[in-house]
Design an enzyme around this catalytic site. Structure first.
Site, PDB file in Angstrom:
ATOM      1  N   PHE A 233       0.342  -0.860   0.384  1.00 50.77           N
ATOM      2  CA  PHE A 233       0.169  -0.066   0.026  1.00 50.77           C
ATOM      3  C   PHE A 233       0.707   1.442   0.132  1.00 50.77           C
ATOM      4  O   PHE A 233       0.526   2.337   0.249  1.00 50.77           O
ATOM      5  CB  PHE A 233      -1.291   0.350   0.944  1.00 50.77           C
ATOM      6  CG  PHE A 233      -1.429  -1.094   1.579  1.00 50.77           C
ATOM      7  CD1 PHE A 233      -3.218  -1.609   0.442  1.00 50.77           C
ATOM      8  CD2 PHE A 233      -1.275  -1.958   2.992  1.00 50.77           C
ATOM      9  CE1 PHE A 233      -3.643  -3.023   0.416  1.00 50.77           C
ATOM     10  CE2 PHE A 233      -2.372  -3.182   2.407  1.00 50.77           C
ATOM     11  CZ  PHE A 233      -3.291  -3.477   1.417  1.00 50.77           C
ATOM     12  N   ARG A 621      -7.744   0.851 -20.865  1.00 55.61           N
ATOM     13  CA  ARG A 621      -7.936  -0.408 -21.276  1.00 55.61           C
ATOM     14  C   ARG A 621      -7.770  -1.064 -20.076  1.00 55.61           C
ATOM     15  O   ARG A 621      -6.635  -1.841 -18.805  1.00 55.61           O
ATOM     16  CB  ARG A 621      -7.052  -0.569 -22.223  1.00 55.61           C
ATOM     17  CG  ARG A 621      -7.269  -2.237 -22.708  1.00 55.61           C
ATOM     18  CD  ARG A 621      -6.365  -2.185 -24.080  1.00 55.61           C
ATOM     19  NE  ARG A 621      -5.868  -3.238 -25.045  1.00 55.61           N
ATOM     20  CZ  ARG A 621      -5.038  -4.116 -25.410  1.00 55.61           C
ATOM     21  NH1 ARG A 621      -3.465  -4.088 -24.973  1.00 55.61           N
ATOM     22  NH2 ARG A 621      -5.070  -5.542 -25.884  1.00 55.61           N
ATOM     23  N   ILE A 622      -8.451  -2.097 -19.902  1.00 57.91           N
ATOM     24  CA  ILE A 622      -8.943  -3.212 -18.681  1.00 57.91           C
ATOM     25  C   ILE A 622      -7.845  -4.067 -18.838  1.00 57.91           C
ATOM     26  O   ILE A 622      -8.676  -4.662 -20.108  1.00 57.91           O
ATOM     27  CB  ILE A 622      -9.813  -3.324 -17.890  1.00 57.91           C
ATOM     28  CG1 ILE A 622     -10.648  -2.339 -17.566  1.00 57.91           C
ATOM     29  CG2 ILE A 622      -9.511  -4.208 -17.129  1.00 57.91           C
ATOM     30  CD1 ILE A 622      -9.361  -1.455 -15.954  1.00 57.91           C
ATOM     31  N   PRO A 625      -9.812  -8.038 -16.744  1.00 57.02           N
ATOM     32  CA  PRO A 625     -11.246  -7.623 -15.470  1.00 57.02           C
ATOM     33  C   PRO A 625     -10.760  -8.148 -13.851  1.00 57.02           C
ATOM     34  O   PRO A 625     -11.695  -7.598 -12.892  1.00 57.02           O
ATOM     35  CB  PRO A 625     -12.362  -8.296 -16.648  1.00 57.02           C
ATOM     36  CG  PRO A 625     -11.234  -8.345 -18.229  1.00 57.02           C
ATOM     37  CD  PRO A 625      -9.909  -8.850 -17.325  1.00 57.02           C
ATOM     38  N   GLN A 631      -8.105  -5.471  -7.642  1.00 57.13           N
ATOM     39  CA  GLN A 631      -7.710  -3.353  -7.354  1.00 57.13           C
ATOM     40  C   GLN A 631      -9.140  -2.464  -6.447  1.00 57.13           C
ATOM     41  O   GLN A 631      -9.118  -1.924  -5.694  1.00 57.13           O
ATOM     42  CB  GLN A 631      -7.111  -3.197  -8.045  1.00 57.13           C
ATOM     43  CG  GLN A 631      -6.441  -3.686  -8.257  1.00 57.13           C
ATOM     44  CD  GLN A 631      -4.705  -3.510  -7.504  1.00 57.13           C
ATOM     45  OE1 GLN A 631      -4.785  -2.216  -7.474  1.00 57.13           O
ATOM     46  NE2 GLN A 631      -5.239  -4.063  -6.313  1.00 57.13           N
ATOM     47  N   LYS A 694      -4.707   3.150 -18.326  1.00 58.49           N
ATOM     48  CA  LYS A 694      -3.825   4.545 -16.816  1.00 58.49           C
ATOM     49  C   LYS A 694      -3.971   3.303 -15.969  1.00 58.49           C
ATOM     50  O   LYS A 694      -4.185   2.629 -15.695  1.00 58.49           O
ATOM     51  CB  LYS A 694      -5.517   5.199 -16.644  1.00 58.49           C
ATOM     52  CG  LYS A 694      -5.440   6.521 -18.098  1.00 58.49           C
ATOM     53  CD  LYS A 694      -6.641   6.995 -17.674  1.00 58.49           C
ATOM     54  CE  LYS A 694      -7.119   7.994 -18.833  1.00 58.49           C
ATOM     55  NZ  LYS A 694      -8.028   8.938 -18.197  1.00 58.49           N
ATOM     56  N   GLY A 695      -3.036   3.728 -15.010  1.00 55.73           N
ATOM     57  CA  GLY A 695      -3.408   3.128 -13.410  1.00 55.73           C
ATOM     58  C   GLY A 695      -4.464   3.159 -12.530  1.00 55.73           C
ATOM     59  O   GLY A 695      -5.343   4.046 -12.769  1.00 55.73           O
ATOM     60  N   GLY A 697      -4.814   1.202  -9.089  1.00 57.25           N
ATOM     61  CA  GLY A 697      -4.844   0.617  -8.113  1.00 57.25           C
ATOM     62  C   GLY A 697      -5.180   1.843  -7.006  1.00 57.25           C
ATOM     63  O   GLY A 697      -5.919   1.867  -5.799  1.00 57.25           O
ATOM     64  N   GLU A 698      -4.553   3.571  -7.319  1.00 56.24           N
ATOM     65  CA  GLU A 698      -4.864   4.882  -7.067  1.00 56.24           C
ATOM     66  C   GLU A 698      -6.177   4.901  -6.763  1.00 56.24           C
ATOM     67  O   GLU A 698      -6.496   5.334  -5.827  1.00 56.24           O
ATOM     68  CB  GLU A 698      -3.650   5.576  -6.836  1.00 56.24           C
ATOM     69  CG  GLU A 698      -2.317   4.825  -7.041  1.00 56.24           C
ATOM     70  CD  GLU A 698      -1.687   4.536  -5.880  1.00 56.24           C
ATOM     71  OE1 GLU A 698      -2.161   4.234  -4.816  1.00 56.24           O
ATOM     72  OE2 GLU A 698      -0.539   4.120  -5.863  1.00 56.24           O
TER      73      GLU A 698
END
Length: 731
Positions: A233, A621-622, A625, A631, A694-695, A697-698
């Site tokens: 984290f 784009r994923i 999934p 996430q 694009k990221g 996780g945040e």
């Protein structure tokens, strides 16, 4: 060259490393079986500021099994040369065992090395340290801030004065600690002048570079290994003092040394999300068009380093307004240095901005979504760049429809379910995903299998799986024939595993390496007179299932295995790279979300229960999934913790953290986590990376606390401006 068929990317695949983890075969830093390893336990400072006047190690050294006690009295003087390219923050980083100064409660003042963990633990309890103690400064509101970092456009003060509607609100955000399941740990071993560490880190190369700087070693003399990370984290985004302590202990004893922080030690041995005092003055006209905003932000940092995070950008670009000013002040305290925590900066700023937007909507009698729609910018007003993609309007529309927003009563405290007050809230979220240079190596073997190597980490989001998906499609192989190797500084270098940059940065390097290898094979085939593909235009050849063939004519082709065998090639290999985003930037690149929450608040007791949550994401784009859902759920759960539970408590008399354990520092458990759902808008963002990603996780944690806080207001009519939201605040 023809685009490759995409069989793995976009498929909801299970983790390739899942079986290793559930069977216990995945080895974490403290689990490596290093021959001859002994154990180390750190002795922590019992004061928050001052000097060490004496250390009595006699009883510890006499204890059976203790090999050595190391402190500033007998530790080697280390060079600590400058390391500007790694994980240092502005200031003088903590130099362990180099002098008698104590800068914060819990600072390492000695380490006991013993043949068993129990002997080391007992030995540490026998070390007696005397201090000349001073009163530490640990209260954000009582200390003197540094000079501010400023931003301005227009004249915000004049804009406020001319605004028909004005808000002036101050929010308080508690310090949060990361608390990953795996504690931070290091095993250090010296072989002559060469150092190898097995370390829990989210930045293999950063730890490598820091150790080389601390011990003044050439880069090739240091190796950092961490194939598995049990959660981070953000807590592993720099090399912490315990890693240096383990390395010093190993060199001084001539034995490999294992050092594992206790749960208590992780509260001052690694970083944390800093506390904030954030005043926001906001102005608009009667129709809800924003005119001006003034942000005054105070955030804690340590006295010996200056930690900053991206708390300012959201206030500059999320909503359209002509006049904005910001002053961001760090406040040096006698604490250990903070570090980035999931959604760094943006998660903190979003609670303030999105709560204030909800307050303004209530003041104006507007639906909160409508207020946000009225203030959507056409471009990034902080730099006048067009957005690469910005689909917040669609996030609002989809989220409102799927969540049943039309059922929300605009009148607070008007919806009940027995003794429970029911409320709906929402918030927008934005995050600036990082993109940094990265490298990866791909090797296609003669038997038609491939190995991809890169120094990236996997702290849980599924790097092993997502990068294997990318590599498999680029090479035209099945998932089971591709092996990904991570977490070794001898592999091609990568940026930190944080900032939502791994997929865009490392993934682009993996694609480049695998594309090169595939093209090598195609060139080999079309130039080989014995190949069925001889003479075919290379641009017309694709690879699927390890077989090269003409697009539209699968019968004409051959396998990698037959091609390499006939040409007597043991392998094909390439080093791929990603150079980072365009410089200068030509578009404004962000990920977005709209988060919706339903809460129930006990009308008598003030207890808050989250009933359901929904996140809608504009995240490009994923790739996977199934991993994306993991996430999103994790980010929302983290946001629930920030909103309702997490709060690091400091005793300002001596700097001691009062609740440095998982019994008193509360995090969400299964009973706290309701129905959670995530939706991803279709699309790609091709601004500066090969995958269109694009990221994710945040951004999944940004806005969650605000959505919950806004739902609490809708349920109760009580606006709580301090995190976490407690029952006491609602009574």
């Amino acid at each position: 060259m023809s685009p490759q068929p995409q069989a793995a990317v976009g498929a909801p695949l299970s983790r390739v490393d899942g079986r290793l983890k559930v069977t216990g075969k995945a080895l974490y830093a403290a689990e490596e079986d290093i021959d001859g390893a002994v154990h180390a336990v750190i002795v922590d400072a019992a004061i928050g500021r001052g000097r060490i006047t004496s250390i009595d190690t006699g009883a510890a050294e006499a204890h059976s099994g203790v090999l050595r006690v190391i402190s500033h009295r007998n530790a080697p003087k280390l060079p600590y040369r400058d390391n500007p390219g790694s994980n240092n923050l502005p200031g003088r980083r903590l130099r362990v065992f180099q002098d008698d100064k104590v800068l914060f409660h819990g600072q390492p003042v000695a380490v006991v090395v013993a043949t068993t963990l129990e002997a080391a633990q007992h030995g540490a309890s026998l070390v007696k340290v005397d201090y000349d103690a001073e009163q530490p400064s640990t209260d954000l509101h009582e200390a003197e801030p540094d000079k501010p970092t400023n931003y301005a456009r227009g004249d915000a003060e004049a804009g406020l004065r001319s605004s028909a509607v004005r808000l002036d609100v101050t929010y308080e955000l508690a310090r949060n600690h990361h608390n990953p399941m795996e504690p931070h740990a290091t095993i250090a071993r010296w072989d002559g002048d060469r150092l190898t560490v097995w370390d829990k880190t989210q930045w293999v190369m950063g730890t490598h570079d820091e150790l080389a700087a601390v011990f003044d070693l050439p880069a090739e003399a240091v190796r950092v290994i961490n194939p598995f990370v049990g959660g981070g984290f953000g807590s592993g985004l720099r090399c912490w003092p315990h890693t240096v302590v383990a390395s010093v202990a190993a060199r001084e004893t001539g034995r490999p040394v294992k050092l594992v922080l206790s749960r208590r030690q992780m509260y001052f041995g690694t970083g944390f999300r800093p506390s904030y005092a954030y005043r926001l003055r906001l102005g608009s006209d009667r129709r809800g068009r924003l005119s001006a905003a003034v942000h005054d932000i105070d955030a804690e940092t340590s006295s010996y380093e200056t930690f900053t995070e991206a708390v300012m950008p959201a206030g500059q670009m999320l909503y359209s307004m002509p006049d904005v000013s910001q002053a961001y002040r760090t406040v040096p305290l006698d604490v250990n240095t903070p570090i980035w925590m999931r959604g760094p900066g943006f998660a903190s700023a979003s609670f303030v901005i999105e709560s204030a937007m909800d307050e303004l909507a209530h003041e104006l009698g507007l639906d909160p979504i409508e207020l946000r729609r009225r203030n959507e910018p056409n471009e990034d007003e902080s730099n006048n760049l067009p957005f690469s993609t910005r689909r917040l309007r669609e996030c609002y529309t989809v989220g409102a429809r799927e969540f049943g927003w039309h059922r929300r009563s605009p009148e607070p405290r008007s919806t009940r379910d027995g003794d429970w007050l029911i409320g709906l809230g929402m918030a927008a979220g934005v995050y600036d995903p990082a993109r940094s240079p990265a490298q990866a190596r791909a090797r296609l073997a003669a038997e038609g299998t491939a190995v991809v190597e890169t120094a990236a980490s996997d702290m849980g989001p599924g790097t092993y799986t997502s990068q294997t998906q990318v590599a498999a499609d680029a090479l035209g192989l099945t998932m089971r024939t591709v092996t990904l190797r991570l977490g070794d500084s001898r592999f091609p270098p990568t940026p930190p595993h944080g900032g939502s940059q791994t997929m865009a940065s490392v993934g682009s390097a993996v694609v480049d390496a695998c594309d090169q290898v595939r093209r090598q094979a195609i060139r080999l085939a079309v130039e080989d007179r014995e190949s069925p593909l001889y003479g075919v235009d290379a641009d017309d050849v694709v690879v699927r299932g390890g077989r090269l063939h003409v697009r539209g004519n699968p019968a004409r082709g051959e396998t990698y295995r037959s091609l390499l065998a006939r040409n007597d090639r043991s392998h094909l290999e390439a080093l791929g790279s990603y150079n980072g985003p365009p410089n200068p930037a030509w578009r404004s690149y962000f990920a977005y979300n709209a988060t919706f929450a339903e809460v129930a608040v006990d009308a008598t007791l003030g207890l808050v229960r989250v009933r359901r949550m929904l996140g809608v994401y504009d995240a490009g784009r994923i790739i996977s999934p199934k991993l994306a859902d993991s996430q999103a759920i994790g980010g929302i759960v983290g946001g629930i913790g920030t909103a309702l539970l997490e709060h690091t408590v400091t005793d300002h008399r001596d700097g001691r953290i009062v609740n440095a354990n998982l019994a008193d520092y509360l995090v969400p458990v299964n009973a706290d986590v309701p129905e959670v759902r995530a939706i991803y808008l279709d699309g790609e963002d091709n601004d500066g990376n090969a995958l269109g990603v694009k990221g994710l996780g945040e951004v999944v944690q940004v806005g969650v606390a605000a959505a919950i806080g806004n739902a609490v207001f809708n349920a109760t009519g009580r606006r709580v401006r301090e995190l976490p939201i407690t029952a006491e605040a609602l009574l």
